[in-house]
Scaffold this active site. Structure first.
Site, PDB file in Angstrom:
ATOM      1  N   SER A  74      -4.981  -2.024   1.647  1.00 43.53           N
ATOM      2  CA  SER A  74      -3.770  -2.719   2.088  1.00 43.53           C
ATOM      3  C   SER A  74      -4.074  -4.133   2.610  1.00 43.53           C
ATOM      4  CB  SER A  74      -3.074  -1.858   3.150  1.00 43.53           C
ATOM      5  OG  SER A  74      -1.762  -2.294   3.337  1.00 43.53           O
ATOM      6  N   HIS A  84       0.932   5.268   0.231  1.00 39.29           N
ATOM      7  CA  HIS A  84       0.153   4.145   0.761  1.00 39.29           C
ATOM      8  C   HIS A  84      -1.129   4.549   1.494  1.00 39.29           C
ATOM      9  CE1 HIS A  84      -0.113  -0.111   1.493  1.00 39.29           C
ATOM     10  NE2 HIS A  84      -0.338   0.083   2.774  1.00 39.29           N
TER      11      HIS A  84
END
Ligand code: NAG
Ligand code: NAG
Ligand code: NAG
Length: 400
Positions: free
Chosen positions: A169, A373
């Site tokens: 990320s 995620h």
């Protein structure tokens, strides 16, 4: 449905939900990170690195695997995301899913970054975390100061010229920023393996962030009015509060419900037993990091901090609009992984990035369509479905 029926329904749901909620804590929860690493049979070292602008950051190092005694010869840096830190690459050891351990067992000298603001990045030569100046940074500064300081330190310490980069990320964001802004670092990176890397944000689908994006000006006014520079502003870490609320109280079911619905924290493959351990290592962050991402959601562009008016931008950059990061100049081989259920970092935005980079060697959706995620770090099946394939792809680039 009448209101009373609804009430009964919701109450029953919550009771059942609580019963299947978080009941106990895994023994790993009670260990310091060093003890935890040692428990699984690995060595760990701490290294302090001071950045050019005065932040003193601790890196963890796992120099070899369970069986060896010599320091491994291949170098890798593991870079966490926003509201993450080094431990999140280790905590999945309880499901044989620690990426750090797998790499250490396969010939890598593993270094884990902690950026400024995390639980291992709250020291500075002059500033104190209770001062707003300490928190005057975005991921831009993490990329410009923390990351190069760490890479230089690793290469110098091991007398090597190259390393593997793995970033989750925001760990992807800062790879792009560093490579674009300080291109001399490009030749030091053999392969960048990026897990749901945040770059372009124009196609974000997470409703909460879309909402924040639409209300950016109001948020900005509140931030300035109430001086919100660290978020959440809870001292050393929000972990205590999270743990007390989410694990030990009547709110635990509600908390779990939020996490189930917060893009990909609790997906079908995440074992609830791990949550307390994860929460323990969630640090605070600078408000500016999130705001900078929101600016990208609004503009659809990947660029430096927008001061909010052209006059200030001209003072800072010489142009009325903030400059875009020159990702077209990045020639490092980049391998991107993503989850089809990730609403934050989406396929569309990743395709844009992949097309901009000079050497995007793969854009790889995870097979499990529920992958989101955080599954790289949290999923029960991360070991076989992600870690092992990642290792294979890195091995192709090992030769210096
Ligand atoms: C743990 O995972 C590694 C890599 O996938 C595998 O080689 C090993 O057999 C696994 N160990 C156990 C106990 O399942
Ligand atoms: C910040 O904390 C230090 C102790 O760590 C204290 O001496 C100082 O007064 C504090 N400053 C503010 C602005 O609260
Ligand atoms: C934060 O840093 C920027 C430069 O990076 C500077 O322009 C600004 O005045 C600083 N703000 C505060 C509150 O220190």
């Amino acid at each position: 449905m009448s209101n009373s029926t609804k009430f009964v329904f919701v109450t029953c749901y919550l009771i059942v939900f609580s019963l299947q909620g978080i009941t106990g804590r895994h023994p790993d929860f009670y260990l310091s990170i060093e003890k935890l690493v040692n428990k699984y049979g690995y060595p760990m070292e701490n290294h302090e690195v001071t950045t050019e602008d005065g932040y003193i950051l601790t890196m963890f190092r796992i120099p070899h695997g369970r069986t060896g005694t010599e320091i491994n010869q291949k170098l890798v840096i593991l870079v966490h995301g926003l509201y993450g830190q080094a431990e999140h690459f280790i905590t999945n050891a309880m499901h044989n899913g620690s990426l750090a351990f797998l790499l250490a067992d396969n010939g890598y000298d593993v270094w884990l970054m902690n950026s400024r603001g995390t639980q291992h990045g709250r020291k500075h030569i002059r500033l104190d975390p209770n001062e707003s100046k300490f928190w005057n940074f975005s991921w831009h500064e993490i990329a410009m100061y923390d990351l190069p300081a760490k890479i230089d330190y690793m290469l110098q310490k091991t007398k090597k010229s190259k390393l593997h980069y793995i970033g989750h990320s925001q760990g992807g964001t800062i790879f792009y920023v560093l490579s674009a802004m300080k291109p001399e670092y490009q030749k030091k990176i053999q392969l960048a393996s990026l897990l749901s890397p945040a770059g372009y944000g124009g196609h974000i689908q997470f409703p909460l962030f879309q909402y924040f994006g639409r209300h950016f000006d109001e948020i900005m006014r509140m931030v300035e009015k109430y001086n919100i520079y660290e978020f959440p502003n809870l001292g050393n870490s929000p972990s205590e509060l999270l743990l007390n609320t989410c694990i030990d109280s009547v709110f635990s079911s509600f908390c779990l419900l939020v996490m189930r619905n917060f893009n990909g924290i609790v997906t079908p493959n995440v074992d609830l037993e791990m949550l307390p351990l994860i929460l323990r290592f969630i640090p605070t962050a600078a408000m500016k990091q999130s705001l900078h991402y929101l600016q990208g959601v609004i503009s659809g562009r990947f660029r430096q901090w927008d001061y909010g008016n052209s006059q200030k931008n001209i003072e800072a950059y010489g142009t009325p609009e903030p400059p875009e990061y020159n990702v077209e100049s990045i020639s490092v081989p980049v391998s991107i992984y993503y989850g089809l259920s990730d609403l934050q970092v989406t396929e569309k935005d990743l395709k844009l990035m992949c097309q901009s980079l000079q050497n995007c060697v793969s854009l790889h959706p995870m097979k499990d369509s529920k992958w989101s995620h955080y599954d790289y770090l949290l999923s029960n099946v991360a070991g076989e479905q992600f870690n092992v394939p990642l290792l294979r792809s890195m091995q192709k680039y090992d030769d210096d």
